[in-house]
Design an enzyme around this catalytic site. Structure first.
Site, PDB file in Angstrom:
ATOM      1  N   TRP A 168      63.350  47.631   5.405  1.00 57.29           N
ATOM      2  CA  TRP A 168      62.306  48.724   5.511  1.00 57.29           C
ATOM      3  C   TRP A 168      61.318  48.198   4.180  1.00 57.29           C
ATOM      4  O   TRP A 168      61.672  48.451   2.969  1.00 57.29           O
ATOM      5  CB  TRP A 168      62.781  49.954   5.116  1.00 57.29           C
ATOM      6  CG  TRP A 168      61.619  51.043   5.343  1.00 57.29           C
ATOM      7  CD1 TRP A 168      60.836  51.545   4.328  1.00 57.29           C
ATOM      8  CD2 TRP A 168      61.199  51.633   6.676  1.00 57.29           C
ATOM      9  NE1 TRP A 168      59.942  52.358   4.802  1.00 57.29           N
ATOM     10  CE2 TRP A 168      60.279  52.613   6.180  1.00 57.29           C
ATOM     11  CE3 TRP A 168      61.700  51.625   7.812  1.00 57.29           C
ATOM     12  CZ2 TRP A 168      59.772  53.525   7.154  1.00 57.29           C
ATOM     13  CZ3 TRP A 168      61.040  52.562   8.888  1.00 57.29           C
ATOM     14  CH2 TRP A 168      60.172  53.318   8.597  1.00 57.29           C
ATOM     15  N   GLU A 179      67.527  49.427   8.588  1.00 57.49           N
ATOM     16  CA  GLU A 179      66.712  49.840   7.400  1.00 57.49           C
ATOM     17  C   GLU A 179      67.343  49.774   6.148  1.00 57.49           C
ATOM     18  O   GLU A 179      68.544  50.290   6.029  1.00 57.49           O
ATOM     19  CB  GLU A 179      66.268  51.192   7.803  1.00 57.49           C
ATOM     20  CG  GLU A 179      65.040  51.700   8.778  1.00 57.49           C
ATOM     21  CD  GLU A 179      64.558  53.080   8.555  1.00 57.49           C
ATOM     22  OE1 GLU A 179      64.563  53.604   7.529  1.00 57.49           O
ATOM     23  OE2 GLU A 179      64.226  53.672   9.659  1.00 57.49           O
ATOM     24  N   GLU A 198      67.189  57.897  13.178  1.00 55.34           N
ATOM     25  CA  GLU A 198      68.102  58.794  12.260  1.00 55.34           C
ATOM     26  C   GLU A 198      68.537  60.039  12.695  1.00 55.34           C
ATOM     27  O   GLU A 198      68.121  61.021  12.101  1.00 55.34           O
ATOM     28  CB  GLU A 198      67.112  58.671  10.872  1.00 55.34           C
ATOM     29  CG  GLU A 198      67.043  57.670  10.313  1.00 55.34           C
ATOM     30  CD  GLU A 198      66.496  57.652   8.770  1.00 55.34           C
ATOM     31  OE1 GLU A 198      66.568  56.551   8.226  1.00 55.34           O
ATOM     32  OE2 GLU A 198      65.854  58.474   8.659  1.00 55.34           O
TER      33      GLU A 198
END
Length: 448
Positions: free
Chosen positions: A409, A380, A261
């Site tokens: 996730w 995710e 990220e």
């Protein structure tokens, strides 16, 4: 023949010593730097997983003892032992590649579906617990797990991959470092799982980018110096060279990711004020090219959240480009093999319209996938309430949109010391969500 008490005692001690020297199922039995027993317990055989790790796996061979040969390697600078066996490894042959919007393995379609397990190699788990965790994930029909290939520390303790003394980093190649990651790779291989490995973190969990900037440039250094400062980039490249170089020939690794990220801002909140989408695009282009120069076998992706810089698609926060990510531009980088997106509508201010906002997010990324002709995975995603209802619609959208794959996730298991980390998203075997993940994996595989 009558034996004296002394002889009986000697034989008993010899028997016990032999039993103690046998390696249990899933235990390490060889590899560079390994000095323990190479004899596996009955019913298992020592199988070489990579140069650094051989493991006692269920099966039989001509002998339960690994043949040990001395060899000198350019990786460490010492002469050590490497274990081999007449048994064949149970999984992982060939490297995952791409063909248009698909992943392939040995010329056939390969469906990327599975879960995230950042913790599997970082929590000090035994090899048997690692195998249990991967077995639970494989039980859903998963083919891929995404995990962390980093842990930056300034006070070494537990499992860590790089420690810092002032501005000087030292990569931990020992039992609490990369040898431990070898164990995780071996456990994934034993369960037929491929790994996507992120090499640093935008956030402070397990160190991340701010450790580099703060140790090299000082505690007030802006987060985005990670993308532009020559000293910081050199240090990160040094870590990449060692970590990636260790696994160049390991097909259990599916792909490397530049970071988890990446954004202009991180946990510290300190930024230069000059970071834009161009800053991170240029960094992604440079670092992905560097990885490709070291390793032509593995795929490379950014590991970003798939934020857009295109308000014509939507005026909501993840489309505004304010975090420094332009998904449509980044996927065009020639040294990136596939695109990634994350999805947490609730955290992104969309709780009132969580399900349908997510469906549109999936469709928008599938549209870019088609125009770029590269695979895109939702690697995710999660919701903390009404999970079965919400996930059902999201899985249906992934399937119908043609998005290449997904990794929820996150994975959950119950291991020796209890449950694995649960942030409200963990998916444990025997639950309704676990069963839904299983049926979704089957649907994606059937889609081809």
């Amino acid at each position: 023949m009558k034996l004296s008490n002394a002889v009986r005692l000697s034989l008993a001690l010899a028997f016990l010593e032999g039993a103690r020297s046998q390696v249990s199922e899933w235990g390490q039995c060889g590899g560079i730097g390994y000095a323990g027993s190479t004899t596996c317990v009955s019913g298992t055989v020592c199988v070489e997983q990579n140069d650094y790790y051989s493991q006692c796996l269920p099966g039989t061979a001509s002998s339960t003892s690994a043949s040990v040969t001395s060899s000198t390697t350019v990786k460490p600078t010492t002469t050590t032992s490497s274990a081999t066996s007449t048994a064949s490894a149970p999984a992982s042959t060939g490297f995952v590649k791409t063909s248009g919007q698909m992943f392939t393995l040995n010329g056939s379609p390969f469906t990327v579906v599975g879960e995230n397990s950042y913790w599997v190699g970082l929590m000090g788990y035994s090899t048997s617990d690692m195998n249990k965790a991967f077995s639970d994930i494989a039980g859903t029909g998963a083919t891929v797990v995404r995990t962390w290939g980093f842990n930056e520390v300034t006070s070494p303790n537990g499992i860590y991959y790089q420690s810092w003394s002032g501005s000087t980093p030292t990569i931990n190649t020992g039992a609490t470092g990369l040898q431990n990651f070898d164990n995780a790779v071996a456990a994934a291989k034993a369960n037929g799982i491929r790994l996507i490995v992120a090499l640093t973190n935008n956030w402070s969990d397990y160190g991340g980018m701010d450790v580099y900037t703060h140790q090299i440039l000082g505690s007030s250094a802006p987060h985005d110096d990670f993308y532009t400062n020559d000293q910081v980039i050199a240090a990160y490249k040094n870590y990449i060279k060692t970590f990636v170089g260790r696994y160049v020939n390991e097909p259990t690794i599916m792909a490397w990711e530049l970071a988890n990220e990446p954004r202009c801002s991180g946990s510290s909140g300190t930024t230069s004020g000059t970071c834009t989408t161009t800053t991170i695009t240029n960094w992604a282009s440079s670092i992905s090219a560097y990885i490709k120069s070291l390793d032509s076998n593995h795929l490379v992706a950014i590991g970003d959240e798939g934020f857009f810089a295109n308000t014509t698609l939507s005026d909501t926060y993840p489309y505004q480009g304010t975090e420094g990510i332009d998904f449509q531009k980044n996927i065009q980088i020639s040294t990136l093999d596939f695109g990634t997106a994350h999805m947490y509508p609730e955290s992104w201010g969309q709780s009132a319209n969580e399900t349908l906002w997510g469906v549109q997010w999936i469709q928008d990324h599938a549209n870019v996938q088609k125009s770029a002709n590269k695979p895109v995975i939702l690697e995710e995603f999660g919701a903390t309430t009404n999970q079965v209802q919400i996930y059902t619609q999201w899985f249906n959208a992934i399937d119908s949109s043609g998005l290449t794959g997904d990794l929820i996730w996150q994975a959950g298991s119950t291991l020796t010391n209890g449950q694995t980390p649960n942030d409200g998203y963990a998916v444990y075997p025997g639950t309704d969500v676990y069963n839904l993940v299983t049926s979704s994996a089957a649907a994606l595989k059937a889609r081809g």
